[in-house]
Design a protein around this motif. Structure first.
Motif, PDB file in Angstrom:
ATOM      1  N   ASN A  40      -2.303   3.746  -8.857  1.00 51.86           N
ATOM      2  CA  ASN A  40      -2.816   3.169  -7.626  1.00 51.86           C
ATOM      3  C   ASN A  40      -4.295   2.821  -7.719  1.00 51.86           C
ATOM      4  O   ASN A  40      -5.083   3.570  -8.308  1.00 51.86           O
ATOM      5  CB  ASN A  40      -2.597   4.161  -6.476  1.00 51.86           C
ATOM      6  N   GLN A  42      -6.345   2.257  -5.029  1.00 46.86           N
ATOM      7  CA  GLN A  42      -6.985   2.421  -3.725  1.00 46.86           C
ATOM      8  C   GLN A  42      -8.415   2.946  -3.801  1.00 46.86           C
ATOM      9  O   GLN A  42      -9.230   2.645  -2.941  1.00 46.86           O
ATOM     10  CB  GLN A  42      -6.171   3.396  -2.865  1.00 46.86           C
ATOM     11  N   GLU A  69       4.288   1.488   1.324  1.00 48.16           N
ATOM     12  CA  GLU A  69       3.101   2.013   0.644  1.00 48.16           C
ATOM     13  C   GLU A  69       1.867   1.184   0.958  1.00 48.16           C
ATOM     14  O   GLU A  69       0.788   1.724   1.227  1.00 48.16           O
ATOM     15  CB  GLU A  69       3.338   2.046  -0.860  1.00 48.16           C
ATOM     16  N   GLU A  73      -1.055   2.987   2.816  1.00 46.40           N
ATOM     17  CA  GLU A  73      -2.208   3.237   1.962  1.00 46.40           C
ATOM     18  C   GLU A  73      -3.298   2.173   2.103  1.00 46.40           C
ATOM     19  O   GLU A  73      -4.458   2.416   1.814  1.00 46.40           O
ATOM     20  CB  GLU A  73      -1.761   3.282   0.493  1.00 46.40           C
ATOM     21  N   ARG A 200      -4.074  13.257  -7.807  1.00 53.81           N
ATOM     22  CA  ARG A 200      -4.481  12.110  -6.993  1.00 53.81           C
ATOM     23  C   ARG A 200      -3.453  11.832  -5.901  1.00 53.81           C
ATOM     24  O   ARG A 200      -3.810  11.626  -4.740  1.00 53.81           O
ATOM     25  CB  ARG A 200      -4.625  10.858  -7.858  1.00 53.81           C
ATOM     26  N   SER A 204      -2.778  12.174  -0.873  1.00 53.17           N
ATOM     27  CA  SER A 204      -2.328  11.196   0.112  1.00 53.17           C
ATOM     28  C   SER A 204      -1.081  11.697   0.825  1.00 53.17           C
ATOM     29  O   SER A 204      -0.115  12.120   0.185  1.00 53.17           O
ATOM     30  CB  SER A 204      -2.019   9.863  -0.574  1.00 53.17           C
ATOM     31  N   THR A 206       1.064   9.941   2.141  1.00 54.59           N
ATOM     32  CA  THR A 206       2.157   9.025   1.815  1.00 54.59           C
ATOM     33  C   THR A 206       3.050   9.594   0.728  1.00 54.59           C
ATOM     34  O   THR A 206       4.269   9.408   0.744  1.00 54.59           O
ATOM     35  CB  THR A 206       1.591   7.667   1.348  1.00 54.59           C
ATOM     36  N   TYR A 207       2.464  10.303  -0.232  1.00 58.24           N
ATOM     37  CA  TYR A 207       3.199  10.753  -1.411  1.00 58.24           C
ATOM     38  C   TYR A 207       3.377  12.266  -1.496  1.00 58.24           C
ATOM     39  O   TYR A 207       4.212  12.743  -2.253  1.00 58.24           O
ATOM     40  CB  TYR A 207       2.476  10.278  -2.677  1.00 58.24           C
ATOM     41  N   ARG A 208       2.610  13.015  -0.730  1.00 52.77           N
ATOM     42  CA  ARG A 208       2.556  14.465  -0.926  1.00 52.77           C
ATOM     43  C   ARG A 208       3.925  15.137  -0.803  1.00 52.77           C
ATOM     44  O   ARG A 208       4.318  15.941  -1.649  1.00 52.77           O
ATOM     45  CB  ARG A 208       1.575  15.086   0.069  1.00 52.77           C
TER      46      ARG A 208
END
Length: 263
Positions: A40, A42, A69, A73, A200, A204, A206-208
């Motif tokens: 990513n 970001q 995403e 994100e 990393r 977030s 979004t992914y945790r």
């Protein structure tokens, strides 16, 4: 160029490397400085952008993330750089308002391609990789065409730079004539930085949850995954080029991509 020097060290991304310097079937090597792969983008810093855009001449970014995403994100700092064109080409079905499936809530499915462990993990991952081709052949073909563009470097990325990016990188290298051994080695190289990648992504929301649902070792890119994926294409289509041709990929496309990645 050795495998070690293929890495590009940035402050805001940890899984960035060049597809150049890999052995080809005719005894040559793939050309550096043309196609990069990454996790990513970001958190890229101004120094990272200066390196990528100023020194490495990055001009095209292929963003394989799902619509969910990108929405959750954000598009990333390279969107504000006029020299860079962003090509959002999700490998998921994008059926819902928020997710990459036919549901309208994040809870209904995962943002990332990580599920409960199957009895045969190799087949599970291979099936998921083949699913990218089945669900979004348009995105696969267009992504490879962008990677073949000749004005500066191109970079392909997803979230971890492992699965979706791994499949597109493998296809590009196959078209360029890289050896299967080198394609597999490039795929598994992500494992060298897996711990940093997971740190990393866990930062977030979004992914945790997706990450924490499985042990860290389950995310390791194993050689059997990409080997089986390529074998499926060999068995069903006579190789990746056979599948691509069935999707509208042309000899001219092959010539352009090979010219990008061959010395």
């Amino acid at each position: 160029m050795t495998n070690f020097t293929r890495w590009i060290d940035l402050q805001g991304a940890v899984n960035v490397r060049d597809l150049g310097g890999l052995p080809t079937v005719d005894g040559g090597t793939t050309r550096p400085g043309r196609i990069l792969r990454s996790d990513n983008l970001q958190a890229l810093t101004p120094a990272d952008i200066a390196l990528l855009v100023g020194e490495l001449k990055l001009r095209h970014v292929v963003d394989l993330r799902s619509g969910a995403e990108v929405s959750l994100e954000g598009p990333g700092p390279l969107n504000a750089v006029p020299e860079v064109s962003i090509h959002h080409l999700s490998l998921f079905a994008e059926g819902g308002r928020h997710t990459d499936v036919e549901a309208d809530t994040i809870e209904a499915d995962k943002v990332l391609p990580w599920r409960e462990r199957a009895e045969d993990e190799d087949l599970r991952v291979t099936g998921y990789y083949y699913g990218y081709l089945r669900e979004r052949p348009d995105s696969v073909v267009e992504a490879l065409r962008v990677m073949a563009v000749g004005d500066g470097a191109a970079l392909v990325h997803c979230a971890a730079g492992k699965d979706r990016t791994g499949v597109l990188s493998a296809l590009a290298l196959e078209i360029a004539g890289a050896t299967r051994e080198s394609i597999v080695a490039d795929y598994t190289a992500t494992g060298d930085r897996l711990e940093r990648i997971l740190v990393r992504l866990r930062g977030s929301a979004t992914y945790r949850d997706d990450l924490d649902s499985r042990p860290a070792d389950d995310h390791m890119p194993r050689s059997a995954y990409i080997e089986r994926f390529l074998q499926v294409l060999d068995d069903r289509f006579g190789g990746p080029l056979g599948w691509l041709t069935a999707q509208g990929w042309t000899d001219a496309d092959t010539t352009l991509l090979r010219a990008r990645l061959r010395d």
